[in-house]
Design an enzyme around this catalytic site. Structure first.
Site, PDB file in Angstrom:
ATOM      1  N   CYS A 110       0.810  -1.227   0.000  1.00  0.00           N
ATOM      2  CA  CYS A 110       0.000   0.000   0.000  1.00  0.00           C
ATOM      3  C   CYS A 110       0.843   1.278   0.000  1.00  0.00           C
ATOM      4  O   CYS A 110       0.475   2.267  -0.634  1.00  0.00           O
ATOM      5  CB  CYS A 110      -0.985   0.001   1.161  1.00  0.00           C
ATOM      6  SG  CYS A 110      -0.274  -0.338   2.778  1.00  0.00           S
ATOM      7  N   ASP A 345      -7.516   5.657  -1.288  1.00  0.00           N
ATOM      8  CA  ASP A 345      -7.217   4.404  -0.601  1.00  0.00           C
ATOM      9  C   ASP A 345      -6.714   3.346  -1.584  1.00  0.00           C
ATOM     10  O   ASP A 345      -7.421   2.986  -2.523  1.00  0.00           O
ATOM     11  CB  ASP A 345      -8.485   3.910   0.094  1.00  0.00           C
ATOM     12  CG  ASP A 345      -8.234   2.755   1.039  1.00  0.00           C
ATOM     13  OD1 ASP A 345      -7.082   2.293   1.122  1.00  0.00           O
ATOM     14  OD2 ASP A 345      -9.185   2.319   1.712  1.00  0.00           O
ATOM     15  N   HIS A 347      -6.189   0.229  -0.814  1.00  0.00           N
ATOM     16  CA  HIS A 347      -6.525  -1.098  -0.296  1.00  0.00           C
ATOM     17  C   HIS A 347      -7.733  -1.721  -0.999  1.00  0.00           C
ATOM     18  O   HIS A 347      -8.746  -2.041  -0.387  1.00  0.00           O
ATOM     19  CB  HIS A 347      -6.787  -1.011   1.215  1.00  0.00           C
ATOM     20  CG  HIS A 347      -5.603  -0.549   1.994  1.00  0.00           C
ATOM     21  ND1 HIS A 347      -5.401   0.775   2.302  1.00  0.00           N
ATOM     22  CD2 HIS A 347      -4.557  -1.234   2.515  1.00  0.00           C
ATOM     23  CE1 HIS A 347      -4.276   0.891   2.988  1.00  0.00           C
ATOM     24  NE2 HIS A 347      -3.747  -0.308   3.117  1.00  0.00           N
TER      25      HIS A 347
END
Length: 458
Positions: A110, A345, A347
């Site tokens: 990430c 994000d 993820h």
């Protein structure tokens, strides 16, 4: 035979681990993000207001970017701006990463993805400008629950059955000089300009493709990480990622990236003469500089006194964002509203896209859903990025940032400083280990302070 058997076991373990991460990060449902209609929203230097002048409705609203019931003020402009930023997430089923058998970065990549997003924003400013928006941004549709879970289930089966992928062909994307691209573009001047910008857009995204040949792709970053003691599957902190991005830009061979350099400050100190000097020691005025400054905004937790500083930084159009996040969970901060940070994000696990084709789909590289996080939950370790087009721009930026960095009654120590000279004059990079790259200290140039480890506790 034993070695072959061990290799097969390791490959099987890798497949099961990858399958678990693919399911975990593919089933994460997107929730609507609440925005206040009474407070401005800042996005990488752009200010947006969601409340229309004659709006007397409640002050809170859920903002799913393409919710047709929520159209007021200039929220549509915010939606288009946010969705036009390049979104880079976990991917699966790409060629094995250097030094490993991993074919997915789910669960560990990430921070590298966040760093790619910040670098992509710098390149967007360079080639397209801050006012550019993707024409198809408002057409993006968020996945519904059924589609999301069905796709995840298919990925689980595929990841257990699929063999290791072979490396795709080398991308043939390259940026032509502007006048040549315009000459080849069809139609009117307006159509030619739109064609040119879309060509830059797709080429820029292709540089971040998940193949060994991609100039700024995950494979290149992991290979560079090996020289710093990092392996595929390890946790990468924001400071190490800054140094990896710098090396990736330096080694990039695509003609479109010529004249672009990256600079990483040491010990939270930016040397004013370093970024503007080329390898021969002379001022390189045509060069574009991407400035990356690793900082630590507090001790174990982020010092709340630094939030106004973070707001000031994200309000600058030449700021390319902040990479950081929660502990062991990275994200890319691009703005704020009130006391919450707005972020992109990484993820979410998506399938590999072959960017070597001329018409590869761009939809999965853009995000329709902004997320928010209270500043108090932000991990103190982060890297701040800036974009400077030339030496004159760099001088203006350092002057403006020096004003932003002036200590206040609350902020006794600036997050970072600029000083005259070169890093070699101060030997700031001597004995810089990967561990020290992860823990840059905050120092006050006016006096000596007591430190704990490699940073000042505030």
């Amino acid at each position: 035979m034993e070695n072959k058997g061990s290799d097969e076991v390791e490959k099987l373990k890798t497949k099961f681990l990858s399958a678990w991460h693919n399911v975990k990060y593919s089933w994460a449902l997107k929730s609507k993000t609440s925005f206040s209609r009474n407070s401005p929203v800042l996005l990488l230097g752009k200010c947006y207001h969601f409340k229309a002048e004659d709006d007397d409705s409640p002050t809170e609203a859920c903002c799913e970017p393409f919710d047709e019931d929520f159209v007021m003020g200039n929220v549509e402009a915010f939606r288009k701006d946010f969705a036009s930023r390049v979104w880079l997430t976990y991917r699966e089923e790409f060629p094995p990463l250097p030094g490993s058998t991993l074919t997915s970065d789910c669960g560990w990549g990430c921070m590298l993805r966040a760093g790619q997003m910040m670098l992509a924003q710098a390149l967007t400013l360079h080639f397209l400008g801050r006012d550019w928006t993707w024409p198809e941004a408002l057409a993006l549709q968020p996945l519904d629950t059924q589609t999301w879970t069905t796709t995840a289930a298919k990925r689980l089966v595929a990841s257990l059955e699929a063999s290791l992928q072979s490396s795709p062909g080398t991308s043939d994307h390259s940026l032509l000089p502007v006048h040549q691209a315009q000459a080849q573009a069809p139609g009117s001047a307006e159509e030619a300009d739109a064609h040119l910008k879309e060509m830059y857009h797709s080429t820029l995204v292709s540089w971040f493709g998940d193949s060994p040949s991609a100039q700024l792709g995950l494979h290149r970053l992991v290979r560079l990480g090996l020289t710093m003691g990092k392996q595929a599957g390890d946790w990468y902190g924001p400071a190490v990622v800054a140094h990896i991005l710098k090396k990736a830009v330096e080694e990039a061979m695509d003609p479109g990236l010529a004249g672009i350099t990256a600079y990483v400050s040491q010990d939270c100190t930016g040397m004013k003469d370093d970024p503007a000097v080329d390898k021969t020691g002379y001022w390189a005025s045509p060069e574009t500089v991407i400035i990356l400054i690793p900082v630590r905004l507090g001790g174990e937790k982020t010092n709340p006194d630094y939030f106004n500083f973070a707001k000031s930084i994200l309000s600058l159009e030449y700021c390319i964002g902040i990479i950081g996040g929660k502990p062991k969970q990275a994200c890319y901060f691009v703005g704020f509203q009130d006391d919450s940070l707005i972020y992109m994000d990484p993820h979410y696990c998506q399938s590999f896209v072959d960017v070597s084709t001329s018409d590869f789909p761009l939809q999965s590289y853009h995000c329709a859903s902004p997320k928010k996080m209270p500043f108090s939950k932000m991990d103190p370790s982060c890297t701040i990025g800036f974009y400077s087009r030339d030496v004159q721009d760099y001088e203006r930026i350092t002057q403006e940032l020096s004003k932003v960095l002036q200590p206040s009654a609350k902020e006794k120590y600036p997050a970072f400083t600029f000083v005259q000279g070169h890093g070699r004059d101060y030997d700031l990079s001597a004995s810089l280990t990967p561990e020290k790259r992860e823990w840059p200290f905050i120092r006050d140039p006016r006096r000596t302070v007591t430190t704990a480890g490699d940073f000042v506790l505030l």
